[in-house]
Enzyme design. Structure first.
Site, PDB file in Angstrom:
ATOM      1  CD  GLU A  94      -2.643  -1.366   2.025  1.00  0.00           C
ATOM      2  OE1 GLU A  94      -4.191  -1.853   2.045  1.00  0.00           O
ATOM      3  OE2 GLU A  94      -2.410  -0.753   3.142  1.00  0.00           O
ATOM      4  CB  CYS A 107       3.424   7.294   2.968  1.00  0.00           C
ATOM      5  SG  CYS A 107       3.752   6.511   4.377  1.00  0.00           S
ATOM      6  CB  CYS A 114       7.373  -4.996   8.127  1.00  0.00           C
ATOM      7  SG  CYS A 114       8.701  -4.004   8.860  1.00  0.00           S
ATOM      8  CB  CYS A 118       6.754  -1.704  15.441  1.00  0.00           C
ATOM      9  SG  CYS A 118       8.434  -1.579  15.478  1.00  0.00           S
ATOM     10  CB  CYS A 121       3.141  -1.159  13.071  1.00  0.00           C
ATOM     11  SG  CYS A 121       3.117  -1.417  11.917  1.00  0.00           S
ATOM     12  CB  SER A 197      10.823   6.902   8.350  1.00  0.00           C
ATOM     13  OG  SER A 197      10.269   7.278   9.775  1.00  0.00           O
ATOM     14  CB  SER A 220      10.116   4.325  13.496  1.00  0.00           C
ATOM     15  OG  SER A 220       8.827   4.964  12.823  1.00  0.00           O
ATOM     16  CG  LEU A 221      13.784   7.912  19.851  1.00  0.00           C
ATOM     17  CD1 LEU A 221      14.138   6.903  19.702  1.00  0.00           C
ATOM     18  CD2 LEU A 221      13.511   9.184  20.203  1.00  0.00           C
ATOM     19  CG  ASN A 296      -3.432   6.970  13.281  1.00  0.00           C
ATOM     20  OD1 ASN A 296      -4.154   7.328  12.732  1.00  0.00           O
ATOM     21  ND2 ASN A 296      -2.094   6.622  12.651  1.00  0.00           N
ATOM     22  CB  CYS A 339       1.512   6.630  11.229  1.00  0.00           C
ATOM     23  SG  CYS A 339       2.180   8.104  10.236  1.00  0.00           S
TER      24      CYS A 339
END
Ligand code: SF4
Length: 346
Positions: A94, A107, A114, A118, A121, A197, A220-221, A296, A339
């Site tokens: 996507e 984006c 992935c 995380c 996510c 990122s 992404s901390l 989100n 995100c």
């Protein structure tokens, strides 16, 4: 058995020139085809109208063009567009177009699924199937640029590698795609309008710094405390904050380019004063700014957006310490385009 044809876009311009010479044609033909493939983003050999029919047939006999196809396009109430992109092997990724009054940002995804996990996510729930090729990344950008011109009457202005996947786990292809996007023969975009990122892969951040890349870096901390970060981003156990910090100092030393920290504040996870103080300390290691991003929900009970008061506290303390901070409202929530929501649900 029929031989599998090679994707012509895997060839450099020089290789294309050599191919034509080897087939008794002029090397210059390679430049023309290259321009069609990248500058004009041709989807078929038939579109190459300044190339003879015989030559186009010869290309057809030897190569394929593995273009992506936008399978489904969804538009959010706020104008955000999400593309479900079908790859030549039927896998889907996507990409998202985010319009604001002053810019249009793409984006884009860098992997199918992935490699990381995380906890907050949605993409992490899809296992990594493969890396995207440079042209698959490039094609996502071209598709969004076309949509931007069509629906907003202006070209794409910015790109963030913040879609599906960890871009630094597909380092060579992401850099090759950026080369094409910024090249005058491609889209001719300024690298300063591109942000990669990452979740923070120290070795690769240093490698990028050594390559003297001109695009921007975001990390992404989400926590500057090892224990907390490892609990939400388990790979932090392998690449702890001390290593990330060292890599970021190295990055800034080489590039003099300020780092952006992406940071979501979750209720009961990273919303205490201790968490803020740790972030302030982390921000002092190298010039940086902080994006506080609205969360989100992905249907998980553990992760809940922190109270406004917690976000305000972050903002005030960061500003008091001279750190630039922006609070980012979420876009495209109603179509799962925000995100951390990309998960091929459409
Ligand atoms: S946040 Fe990024 S790196 Fe982490 S699992 Fe999701 S896509 Fe991968």
């Amino acid at each position: 058995m029929q031989a599998i044809k090679k994707d012509i876009r895997a060839l450099t311009k020089e290789q294309l020139r050599t191919f034509f010479e080897a087939h008794g044609d002029k090397a210059f033909r390679g430049n023309q085809v290259y321009e069609w493939l990248w500058g004009k983003a041709a989807h078929s050999f038939d579109e190459m109208t300044n190339i003879s029919k015989e030559t186009r047939q010869m290309l057809e006999d030897n190569f394929v063009i593995n273009n992506i196809r936008v399978d489904q396009m969804q538009r959010s109430n706020d104008g955000t567009i999400k593309n479900a992109v079908r790859l030549h092997d039927d896998l889907i990724v996507e990409s998202v177009l985010i319009p604001t009054p002053t810019r249009t940002t793409a984006c884009v995804s860098s992997q199918v699924g992935c490699s990381l996990d995380c906890k907050f996510c949605a993409t992490a729930k899809l296992k990594r199937m493969r890396n995207l090729t440079p042209d698959e990344i490039y094609d996502q950008v071209v598709a969004i640029d076309n949509e931007s011109r069509l629906y907003f009457d202006r070209p794409l202005s910015n790109i963030v590698f913040m879609g599906m996947g960890e871009p630094l786990m597909n380092y060579n292809n992401v850099l090759a795609a950026i080369d094409k996007i910024t090249s005058p023969e491609g889209l001719g975009m300024s690298p300063r309008r591109i942000t990669v990122s990452t979740s923070g892969v120290p070795k690769m951040i240093k490698k990028m710094a050594d390559t003297e890349v001109k695009f921007k870096l975001a990390v992404s901390l989400h926590s500057a405390i090892d224990e907390v970060r490892t609990s939400i981003m388990p790979f932090n156990a392998t690449f702890p904050l001390a290593d990330l910090r060292e890599a970021l100092e190295y990055w800034y030393g080489k590039t003099k380019s300020r780092i952006t920290y992406e940071y979501v504040v979750w209720k009961g996870i990273n919303d205490t004063r201790n968490d803020v103080d740790a972030l302030v300390k982390f921000c002092k290691f190298a010039p940086s700014k902080v994006n506080l991003i609205e969360y989100n929900p992905i249907g998980d009970e553990v992760f809940k957006q922190a109270d406004n008061s917690a976000i305000e506290k972050y903002q005030q303390i960061l500003e008091r310490n001279g750190i630039t901070v922006t609070v980012r409202r979420s876009r495209g929530k109603d179509i799962d385009a925000a995100c951390g929501q990309l998960a091929n649900k459409s």
